[in-house]
Design a protein around this motif. Sequence first.
Motif, short mmCIF file in Angstrom:
data_model
loop_
_atom_site.label_atom_id
_atom_site.label_comp_id
_atom_site.label_asym_id
_atom_site.label_seq_id
_atom_site.Cartn_x
_atom_site.Cartn_y
_atom_site.Cartn_z
N SER A 1 -42.76 -16.07 -27.04
CA SER A 1 -42.62 -14.95 -27.96
C SER A 1 -41.50 -14.01 -27.51
O SER A 1 -40.72 -13.51 -28.34
CB SER A 1 -43.94 -14.17 -28.02
OG SER A 1 -43.82 -13.04 -28.87
N GLY B 1 -38.14 -15.13 -28.57
CA GLY B 1 -37.94 -15.20 -30.02
C GLY B 1 -38.23 -16.55 -30.64
O GLY B 1 -37.72 -16.86 -31.71
N LYS C 1 -39.82 -16.39 -34.30
CA LYS C 1 -39.18 -15.65 -35.38
C LYS C 1 -38.76 -16.61 -36.49
O LYS C 1 -38.41 -17.75 -36.25
CB LYS C 1 -37.96 -14.91 -34.84
CG LYS C 1 -38.31 -13.78 -33.88
CD LYS C 1 -37.05 -13.06 -33.42
CE LYS C 1 -37.39 -11.93 -32.46
NZ LYS C 1 -36.16 -11.24 -31.97
N ASN C 2 -38.78 -16.13 -37.70
CA ASN C 2 -38.35 -16.96 -38.84
C ASN C 2 -36.84 -17.15 -38.82
O ASN C 2 -36.11 -16.27 -38.47
CB ASN C 2 -38.77 -16.31 -40.16
CG ASN C 2 -40.28 -16.34 -40.33
OD1 ASN C 2 -40.93 -17.25 -39.83
ND2 ASN C 2 -40.81 -15.34 -41.04
#
Length: 572
Positions: free
Chosen positions: A565, A568, A571-572
């Motif tokens: 996390s 990243g 993340k989309n």
Amino acid sequence: MEDHMEEELFLLYGKSGKMPVKDERGGLDVSKVAKPVQATVSSLKMLDVGKWPIFSLCSEEELQLVRQACVFGSAGNEVLYTTVNDEIFVLGTNCCGCLGLGDVQSTIEPRRLESLSGKKIACLSYGSGPHVVLATAEGEVFTWGHNGYSQLGNGTTNHGLVPCHISTNLSNKQVIEVACGSYHSLVLTSDGEVFAWGYNNSGQVGSASTANQPIPRRVTGCLQNKVVVNIACGQMCSMAVVNTGEVYVWGYNGNGQLGLGSSGNQPTPCRVAALQGIRVQRVACGYAHTLVLTDEGQVYAWGANSYGQLGTGNKSNQSYPTPVVVEKDRITEIAACHSAHTSAAKTQGGHVYMWGQCRGQSVTLPHLTHFFSTDDVFACFATPAVTWRLLSVEPDGHLTVAESLKREFDNPSTADLRFLVDGKYIYAHKVLLKIRCEHFRSSLEDSEDDIVEMSEFSYPVYRAFLEYLYTDSISLSPEEAVGLLDLATFYRENRLKKLCQQTIKQGICEENAIALLSAAVKYDAQDLEEFCFRFCINHLTVVTQTSGFAEMDHDLLKNFISKASRVGAFKN
């Protein structure tokens, strides 16, 4: 084409008068050719310098004495080689005095290069003039040959007829790698610094100008505080890999060979941003294209592609790094040289692939050859037939001390000690074990036993450990290497621990990535842990669908999700 593999190979060697069948892109149609039987690393053949046409001028007796060789020149018509006695010989057309003999007379008979007598060659590169840059085992640099653009680094533009020792700005440096573009030169020092000189019309010496550089000057800018581990040159561009796996590029970029997404020249080093998150180990440059090899065994290519030298299946130039798909095997070596439009790669399984210019034809996708060495690709397929690196040839029939020891491992006829593991014997020699391992030095000191029972480790793991003491290398699956990592940690064998980590890195895949990550955490192998974590993030979708991920230890899973996390990953 299905039944004509031999015809194709004969053609590529120039032994057949038939024209090759072409695909719709104008390249050789190799899609239906039967693949050779899989080769293993153990079946590697000794390098054969006789594959280079220039060596046909040497007698059989002379060829048997060759230990190192470099074939260069506009038509592969110059050669420098060393012999068993560390003597250096040259022969060829001697254009611009590139043989270093003090004259410009061609010679079809090998002549001794007296001015470098007693020097051992560590590395060597050449330019298009041609000019030669050589580094000795002591780290000294010598240059000679064409010098119209100051590529010899001696402060002049006079051709160098004899080797000149280059000490300006290098007097307290040990050079460990050299690279030449067409008319410029780079060297890498043991402390990770890059020095450049010569032709600079496109910024290829990295000095922020386009004025030619007559003497070695350190390449700084973005490389100022970086430790460089590998260098390479294209025709008019330069590359450097730093110890963090980043790639820095500068010079001519008309074909996108810098990988920056543009075609503008770059007068100072610039990081290839498109490789963010990818750790590169090696870089190799063709005339106007670039190859890099990552620590996951993946190859990326960019630049000119008029002969298919990027291996993308077409002939369109690429200004961004593009993956090269070579079956599913891991790549361990890439090869290219600034005088050719040919690319080659070798896999962990010993397979050698080539693509790009092949005897005037175009091969637009990696083609499995019958060779055991990338060097043979350039001898038989490239134009001109030159070497992409300094060749090293092992002598016939002579075993070094290290080779003799390798042969004695697990030899019952000479052993004085047996290890009983999982009901099977492994034969060894007490004196060698005591010399090579602190553990055995104490455990065997007063022992008169000739059989030692071992139950803590499996047979494959313990045999690999003992073999390592004889060979300095290991050959295991990544899963078995985890067991050997446990042993190495237990016996405090730090070098073996590093080799195990290297083996695990080379064998990682989506299915075993979590298991290997768990092992790295368990044995406090931080570098391996970081590598496995990065691999999991780069292949996150597939990794999270494996049984290993579903069965992951709760604490490890919690830490993994937290760390993923933070970088990243979700993340989309």
